[in-house]
Write a protein that holds these residues in place. Structure first.
Motif, PDB file in Angstrom:
ATOM      1  N   LYS A 191       0.660  -1.025   0.483  1.00 51.66           N
ATOM      2  CA  LYS A 191      -0.074  -0.286  -0.327  1.00 51.66           C
ATOM      3  C   LYS A 191       0.658   1.161   0.017  1.00 51.66           C
ATOM      4  O   LYS A 191       0.471   2.064  -0.467  1.00 51.66           O
ATOM      5  CB  LYS A 191      -0.905   0.433   1.302  1.00 51.66           C
ATOM      6  N   ALA A 192       1.875   1.604   0.551  1.00 50.52           N
ATOM      7  CA  ALA A 192       3.316   2.002   0.069  1.00 50.52           C
ATOM      8  C   ALA A 192       3.829   2.583  -1.549  1.00 50.52           C
ATOM      9  O   ALA A 192       4.135   3.928  -1.105  1.00 50.52           O
ATOM     10  CB  ALA A 192       4.021   1.878   1.216  1.00 50.52           C
ATOM     11  N   PHE A 193       3.436   1.228  -2.334  1.00 48.84           N
ATOM     12  CA  PHE A 193       3.423   1.820  -3.876  1.00 48.84           C
ATOM     13  C   PHE A 193       2.527   3.075  -4.521  1.00 48.84           C
ATOM     14  O   PHE A 193       0.912   2.478  -3.936  1.00 48.84           O
ATOM     15  CB  PHE A 193       4.166   0.844  -3.956  1.00 48.84           C
ATOM     16  N   PRO A 194       3.140   3.881  -4.852  1.00 45.07           N
ATOM     17  CA  PRO A 194       2.121   4.291  -5.678  1.00 45.07           C
ATOM     18  C   PRO A 194       1.147   3.507  -6.627  1.00 45.07           C
ATOM     19  O   PRO A 194       1.391   2.748  -7.233  1.00 45.07           O
ATOM     20  CB  PRO A 194       2.683   5.568  -6.796  1.00 45.07           C
ATOM     21  N   ALA A 195      -0.636   4.245  -6.794  1.00 44.29           N
ATOM     22  CA  ALA A 195      -1.410   3.284  -7.347  1.00 44.29           C
ATOM     23  C   ALA A 195      -1.726   3.863  -8.703  1.00 44.29           C
ATOM     24  O   ALA A 195      -2.362   2.965  -9.588  1.00 44.29           O
ATOM     25  CB  ALA A 195      -2.484   3.607  -6.591  1.00 44.29           C
ATOM     26  N   GLU A 196      -0.178   5.053  -9.314  1.00 44.09           N
ATOM     27  CA  GLU A 196      -0.694   5.378 -10.979  1.00 44.09           C
ATOM     28  C   GLU A 196       0.538   5.040 -10.988  1.00 44.09           C
ATOM     29  O   GLU A 196       1.381   4.193 -11.139  1.00 44.09           O
ATOM     30  CB  GLU A 196      -0.401   6.819 -10.435  1.00 44.09           C
ATOM     31  N   ARG A 197      -0.128   4.182 -13.008  1.00 41.82           N
ATOM     32  CA  ARG A 197       0.962   3.269 -13.379  1.00 41.82           C
ATOM     33  C   ARG A 197       2.458   3.991 -14.207  1.00 41.82           C
ATOM     34  O   ARG A 197       1.396   5.710 -14.880  1.00 41.82           O
ATOM     35  CB  ARG A 197       0.435   2.728 -14.755  1.00 41.82           C
ATOM     36  N   SER A 198       3.282   3.552 -14.337  1.00 43.94           N
ATOM     37  CA  SER A 198       4.349   3.827 -15.226  1.00 43.94           C
ATOM     38  C   SER A 198       4.162   3.682 -16.875  1.00 43.94           C
ATOM     39  O   SER A 198       3.300   2.679 -16.953  1.00 43.94           O
ATOM     40  CB  SER A 198       5.681   3.541 -14.465  1.00 43.94           C
ATOM     41  N   ARG A 199       4.796   4.395 -17.398  1.00 42.24           N
ATOM     42  CA  ARG A 199       5.031   4.268 -18.405  1.00 42.24           C
ATOM     43  C   ARG A 199       4.838   2.597 -19.117  1.00 42.24           C
ATOM     44  O   ARG A 199       4.331   2.164 -20.022  1.00 42.24           O
ATOM     45  CB  ARG A 199       5.969   5.015 -19.279  1.00 42.24           C
ATOM     46  N   VAL A 200       6.333   1.793 -19.015  1.00 40.34           N
ATOM     47  CA  VAL A 200       6.721   0.722 -19.234  1.00 40.34           C
ATOM     48  C   VAL A 200       5.644  -0.499 -18.178  1.00 40.34           C
ATOM     49  O   VAL A 200       6.628  -0.289 -16.959  1.00 40.34           O
ATOM     50  CB  VAL A 200       8.111   0.500 -19.530  1.00 40.34           C
TER      51      VAL A 200
END
Ligand SMILES: *Cc1c(COP(=O)(O)O)cnc(C)c1O
Length: 421
Positions: free
Chosen positions: A411-420
């Motif tokens: 849960k500490a990691f971003p919920a928003e996705r990166s490009r690759v």
């Protein structure tokens, strides 16, 4: 360690001890033994033989022979094709050649197939086919005023032969599908669908990206017309290694691909003005091939052929079955669901799990030295490479995954996705 963990780890060790392919792991470069690599189906590991071969080729061939190296390099695409045909794909020598990327090969062969069925207006594919396949077919259909008929597939169960067959009629020129689904690992009924396509007079074109080097591909016995696939996944050819294409021998001289390049030309160095393609599979080549990537693909194909595709497939199924056991025991209680066929015979060499927070979990896994793939919309794809993935490694990866979900540390990691992803 709990009793259940203990019991499953003991099983892993037993399976590793009995694994006829165990010794192949030593033949790959593994710089960090703590990394659990579950992404060999996106980019295979580096075989030591490839590293050595490339060093030698760079120094002795490119460095010393310079342009004289082409005497040898001209036949490389065909040489790799023959290793794939004989040791990986169940095809004949002269039916497979290394060329371009999978996307470009798909375009060339799909266009050739449509030209061979003039008057027919429909291409059939499915909505879970790999995106580049869908785009290539969309573009081709748009350029030719054809209809792309898209069969709906279940994301977890894969393409259904029944649904494909229901979409066939005498207006269909081409059926183009993936053999092993990139998301779920589901294996399509390649012989059944190919036979059904032929029954309405259509040609069948299969994408083998996730099957080449992981499961047997019965191209000849199923009468497959055309196929494409990449060499950087289970064939360990390295990032951007050239792809391959297959054209059934009986069709080669009658099909014509749309990119008329000089590597397909009869008497290439006569430098004649009019295009007149050779009869053989080389007529599907276009321009100057990538030689370093070709050597890497050669070594990757060789190690696969040496291990034998049946032994590789058997271990792939066993790794998947073991992973599903771990999933049942450890992950199903934590909001995960299986997003791959449970039946070993219907699965390639990867297992996909879905979880609403799969993106955050995949980042937490990377931070814990476990490398999975995230796949939309909410899936973790865990690839097992039978040549170098051990059962103990799968156990360790799943243990770290269990810890991440039990503790909620993801849960500490971003919920928003990166490009690759
Ligand atoms: C990986 C993959 C591709 C990739 O195509 P490229 O042209 O190499 O980028 C195509 N199709 C499928 C099914 C794949 O899994």
């Amino acid at each position: 360690m709990s009793r259940v963990t203990d019991h499953l780890l003991v099983r892993a060790r037993g399976l590793d001890a009995a694994d006829p392919l165990a010794a192949f792991r030593e033949r790959f470069v593994i710089t960090d033994p703590d990394v659990v690599y579950l992404d060999g189906n996106s980019l295979g590991r580096l075989p030591k033989a490839t590293r050595d071969r490339l060093r030698e080729v760079v120094d002795r061939e490119w460095g010393a022979e310079l342009i004289r190296g082409w005497d040898r390099w001209m036949s490389l695409a065909r040489e790799v094709g023959d290793v794939l045909a004989g040791g990986v794909l169940e095809a004949l020598p002269g039916e497979v050649v290394l060329s371009d990327s999978t996307s470009v090969n798909l375009y060339k062969l799909a266009a050739a197939a449509c030209d061979a069925r003039p008057g027919r207006r429909v291409i059939v594919t499915d909505d879970d086919n790999f995106p580049t396949d869908q785009y290539i077919l969309q573009g081709l259909a748009a350029a030719r005023g054809m209809e792309l008929r898209v069969v709906r597939s279940d994301l977890d169960a894969g393409v259904s032969a029944r649904e494909v067959i229901a979409a066939l009629d005498s207006d269909v020129a081409l059926v183009s599908l993936s053999h092993v689904a990139y998301r779920s690992g589901a294996v399509a009924d390649l012989p059944g669908i190919t036979a059904a396509a032929h029954a309405v007079g259509a040609l069948a074109l299969w994408d083998l990206c996730h099957s080449a080097g992981s499961v047997p591909v019965p191209l000849r016995s199923a009468g497959v017309d055309l196929a494409v696939g990449c060499t950087y996944k289970h064939l360990n050819g390295g990032p951007g290694a050239p792809a391959f294409l297959y054209v059934r021998a009986e069709l080669q001289s009658t099909l014509r691909q749309p990119i008329w390049g000089w590597f397909g030309q009869r008497g290439q160095f006569d430098m004649a003005g009019g295009y007149d393609p050779v009869e053989s599979v080389e007529r599907f080549l276009v321009g100057t091939p990538p030689v370093l990537g070709g050597y890497a693909a050669l070594e990757g194909a060789r190690i696969t052929a040496e291990a034998g595709i049946d032994a590789i497939a058997a271990k792939g199924r066993a790794l998947g079955a073991y992973a599903i056991e771990l999933f049942d025991a450890w992950l199903a209680p934590h909001g995960f669901a299986l997003a791959s066929p449970r039946d070993d015979a219907r699965r390639g060499a990867h297992v996909t799990l879905h979880h609403p927070q799969a993106w955050q979990i995949s980042q937490a896994l990377r931070a814990a030295n476990v490398i999975p793939d995230f796949r939309t919309p909410d899936r973790l794809r865990l690839g097992f490479a039978p040549l170098y993935t051990s059962f103990a490694e799968v156990c360790l990866g799943f243990e770290r995954l269990r810890e991440i979900v039990e503790s909620g540390s993801y849960k500490a990691f971003p919920a928003e996705r990166s490009r690759v992803t």
